[in-house]
Enzyme design. Structure first.
Site: not given
Ligand code: SAH
Length: 346
Positions: A107, A118
């Site tokens: 990742c 967010c």
């Protein structure tokens, strides 16, 4: 002067060949150095053992290799590994290795911090400091691949752009990095094993479709109701769901590739029947699958994982509507390596 030297990995292979020709050497020398830079991921010119000392000194005079440095490695009890990666200017990003029975996934980060806001994500608190260069993205993958071989006795099998940053806000560099990762002159990985995750930037999704990219697309949806999505992902007011949906239709038309929606269910935010119905409706637009991801609390704030019943409701209704749905367990929570927890804490 150190600072005047150029980053050698910003050069194309052709430019490197031209450099050597200009210096009265053979163009072929460019190929050799290029191989050291990418395929062999050399950290220094001195490591290029089949290049003469004179040539290495010449390179040293003109260029630098801005290789990342893995600063600290944290290992979770579930096998997940988190790297804090230092960049040439001292900034730090994080990347994560996630092993399962059948695969090891890297990742990776695409930006230092993030420009989106967010409300549930730790990276958003860092703000965006800068974009990563293609080589800085590539290096993260190489580092994780080495760790996968070392700790898990197998090469890296998959890559997800789900680390720090919004990859579509650094599209050109992400694309260049993926080109290197998939090229036989780099890591030679299949683009089918790469997934780019975006919070949903419609213009860039259309651009990706036009570019006929071969990797997979995941969209962090979290709500299919504009009002709710805007309250937790404020940029949704600029890129509302209708616009997002039409860009996804365009993506599917051009690439024929199914889309993955990432979705966290939170108590009091999107755990109602109305929220589920909106998601079902959104899912009818293009072939897709839904990954319900566990919430990883980033502080004691406004977000709380929904009840198991609420999640079961989602599963039941989605399945009844023949929408593929998976529940994804968090990995590496004990070392703050799970989704949304990357914030350079250590
Ligand atoms: N900017 C990209 C990639 C980074 S985030 C994107 O938005 O897709 C990777 C995933 O983790 C996204 O689906 C994101 O919504 C999710 N995420 C962020 N914070 C989270 C948290 N605290 N718990 C669980 N998932 C989170």
């Amino acid at each position: 002067m150190e600072t005047k030297k150029k980053d050698i990995r910003a050069l194309t292979k052709e430019q490197l060949r031209e450099f050597f020709v200009k210096q009265g050497d053979k163009a072929f020398r460019g190929n050799q150095v290029y191989e050291w830079l990418w395929q062999k991921s050399a950290h220094t010119f001195d490591a290029m053992t089949n290049i003469s000392l004179e040539t290495r000194q010449l390179l040293e005079e003109h260029y630098v290799i801005n290789h990342i440095k893995v600063d600290t490695i944290q290992r979770s009890k579930d096998g997940t590994i988190k790297n804090a990666v230092q960049l040439h200017d001292g900034l730090v990003v994080e990347s994560v290795l996630i092993p399962t029975k059948s695969r090891t996934t890297a990742c990776v980060s695409s930006q230092v911090g993030c420009s989106l806001d967010c409300k549930f994500c730790a990276t958003a608190r860092l703000k965006r400091m800068r974009n990563l260069n293609p080589d800085e993205i590539y290096d993260q993958v190489v580092a994780i691949d080495n760790e996968s071989r070392l700790y898990h006795n197998r090469p890296l099998s998959n890559i997800v752009f789900m680390g720090m940053g919004e990859p579509l806000m650094n599209y050109n560099n992400v694309l260049k990095a993926i080109d290197k990762i998939t090229s036989p002159e780099g890591l030679g990985m299949s683009p089918k094993r790469i997934t780019l995750s975006t919070s949903g930037v419609p213009k860039m999704i259309r651009k990706m479709a036009d570019d006929e990219v071969k990797f997979n697309l995941a969209v962090s949806l979290h709500s299919a109701i504009d009002e709710v999505r805007t309250s937790i992902m404020p940029f949704n007011s600029t890129f509302p769901l209708d616009d997002l949906k039409s860009s996804l239709e365009y993506w599917y038309e051009k690439t024929g590739k199914r889309i993955t929606y990432e979705y966290v269910v939170w108590k009091g935010i999107n755990d109602s029947n109305e929220a589920i119905d909106a998601l079902v409706k959104f899912c009818k637009a293009v072939p897709c699958k839904v990954n319900i991801i566990e919430y990883n609390p980033i502080d004691d704030g406004d977000f709380e994982q929904a009840s198991p019943e609420a999640i079961n409701n989602y599963l039941r209704v989605l399945e009844r509507n023949r929408i593929v749905v998976n529940v994804r367990r968090s990995r590496g929570k004990d070392i703050d390596a799970a989704c949304g927890q990357l914030a350079n804490k250590s």
